[in-house]
Design a protein around this motif. Structure first.
Motif, PDB file in Angstrom:
ATOM      1  N   THR A  87       0.857  -1.178   0.000  1.00 34.69           N
ATOM      2  CA  THR A  87       0.000   0.000   0.000  1.00 34.69           C
ATOM      3  C   THR A  87       0.893   1.227   0.000  1.00 34.69           C
ATOM      4  O   THR A  87       1.589   1.497   0.982  1.00 34.69           O
ATOM      5  N   VAL A  88       0.880   1.922  -1.112  1.00 36.73           N
ATOM      6  CA  VAL A  88       1.666   3.147  -1.238  1.00 36.73           C
ATOM      7  C   VAL A  88       0.666   4.301  -1.338  1.00 36.73           C
ATOM      8  O   VAL A  88       0.102   4.548  -2.402  1.00 36.73           O
ATOM      9  N   ASP A  89       0.438   4.939  -0.199  1.00 34.74           N
ATOM     10  CA  ASP A  89      -0.481   6.070  -0.161  1.00 34.74           C
ATOM     11  C   ASP A  89       0.311   7.363  -0.044  1.00 34.74           C
ATOM     12  O   ASP A  89       1.547   7.356  -0.094  1.00 34.74           O
ATOM     13  N   ARG A  90      -0.386   8.464   0.107  1.00 39.70           N
ATOM     14  CA  ARG A  90       0.287   9.766   0.181  1.00 39.70           C
ATOM     15  C   ARG A  90       1.242   9.811   1.389  1.00 39.70           C
ATOM     16  O   ARG A  90       2.335  10.373   1.289  1.00 39.70           O
ATOM     17  N   ALA A  91       0.865   9.207   2.493  1.00 40.71           N
ATOM     18  CA  ALA A  91       1.740   9.218   3.677  1.00 40.71           C
ATOM     19  C   ALA A  91       3.039   8.461   3.403  1.00 40.71           C
ATOM     20  O   ALA A  91       4.126   8.915   3.781  1.00 40.71           O
ATOM     21  N   ALA A  92       2.939   7.312   2.736  1.00 37.70           N
ATOM     22  CA  ALA A  92       4.144   6.545   2.392  1.00 37.70           C
ATOM     23  C   ALA A  92       4.997   7.320   1.390  1.00 37.70           C
ATOM     24  O   ALA A  92       6.227   7.364   1.514  1.00 37.70           O
ATOM     25  N   HIS A  93       4.342   7.937   0.425  1.00 37.46           N
ATOM     26  CA  HIS A  93       5.023   8.779  -0.564  1.00 37.46           C
ATOM     27  C   HIS A  93       5.806   9.883   0.137  1.00 37.46           C
ATOM     28  O   HIS A  93       6.985  10.106  -0.134  1.00 37.46           O
ATOM     29  N   ASP A  94       5.149  10.569   1.052  1.00 33.17           N
ATOM     30  CA  ASP A  94       5.792  11.681   1.752  1.00 33.17           C
ATOM     31  C   ASP A  94       6.952  11.208   2.631  1.00 33.17           C
ATOM     32  O   ASP A  94       8.006  11.853   2.684  1.00 33.17           O
ATOM     33  N   ALA A  95       6.771  10.074   3.296  1.00 30.39           N
ATOM     34  CA  ALA A  95       7.841   9.527   4.134  1.00 30.39           C
ATOM     35  C   ALA A  95       9.041   9.140   3.273  1.00 30.39           C
ATOM     36  O   ALA A  95      10.189   9.418   3.624  1.00 30.39           O
ATOM     37  N   TRP A  96       8.770   8.514   2.144  1.00 34.41           N
ATOM     38  CA  TRP A  96       9.832   8.104   1.222  1.00 34.41           C
ATOM     39  C   TRP A  96      10.626   9.324   0.777  1.00 34.41           C
ATOM     40  O   TRP A  96      11.854   9.322   0.801  1.00 34.41           O
ATOM     41  N   LEU A  97       9.894  10.371   0.390  1.00 30.14           N
ATOM     42  CA  LEU A  97      10.578  11.581  -0.073  1.00 30.14           C
ATOM     43  C   LEU A  97      11.340  12.285   1.048  1.00 30.14           C
ATOM     44  O   LEU A  97      12.399  12.864   0.797  1.00 30.14           O
ATOM     45  N   ARG A  98      10.845  12.226   2.271  1.00 27.70           N
ATOM     46  CA  ARG A  98      11.579  12.824   3.404  1.00 27.70           C
ATOM     47  C   ARG A  98      12.950  12.178   3.561  1.00 27.70           C
ATOM     48  O   ARG A  98      13.965  12.862   3.715  1.00 27.70           O
ATOM     49  N   HIS A  99      12.967  10.851   3.535  1.00 26.50           N
ATOM     50  CA  HIS A  99      14.251  10.144   3.685  1.00 26.50           C
ATOM     51  C   HIS A  99      15.150  10.367   2.468  1.00 26.50           C
ATOM     52  O   HIS A  99      16.363  10.510   2.610  1.00 26.50           O
TER      53      HIS A  99
END
Length: 133
Positions: A87-99
């Motif tokens: 499940t790749v939602d906006r929260a996962a997207h944002d976390a990925w981009l933060r790292h």
């Protein structure tokens, strides 16, 4: 006038930013963040993040003009298909981009190279969203 081979105009992005060591550093730093992230870490079922880190580094190196080891060992990248089980939602997207932002910043690339890399990474992250959750 002929431009000698190996000049900046003929170098791939991969070569311009320092080749394999640069991409290995980027991906290693990224996975240091992922390892501590409660949202992203469960997406990596392997006990050791090393294999995922290696695959991602090889993918990025190939994408940016380096060796084709990724395709030789794994076939076509098929990014959406490979990420579909998660499940790749906006929260996962944002976390990925933060790292990834931390990792990119630590490379200290030229502004032009950083912009080019970041533009691709944000685009790629956006294409992997598969859930509104």
């Amino acid at each position: 006038m002929r431009i000698p081979r190996g000049t900046l105009q003929e170098q791939t992005f991969y070569e311009q930013v320092g080749g394999e060591p640069t991409f290995r550093k980027l991906v290693h730093r990224f996975y240091q963040g992922v390892a501590e992230d409660p949202l992203l870490r469960p997406m990596y079922p392997e006990e050791d993040l090393g294999p995922a880190e290696d695959r991602f580094a090889l993918f990025l190196m190939q994408y940016w003009g380096g060796p084709t080891t990724y395709s030789e060992t794994r076939g076509h990248p098929r990014l959406r298909m490979r990420h579909a089980p998660f499940t790749v939602d906006r929260a996962a997207h944002d976390a990925w981009l933060r790292h990834m932002r931390v990792a990119v910043d630590e490379l200290e690339l030229s502004a032009e190279h950083e912009e080019q890399l970041w533009k691709y990474l944000t685009y790629a992250a956006g294409t992997l969203i598969n859930s509104e959750g």
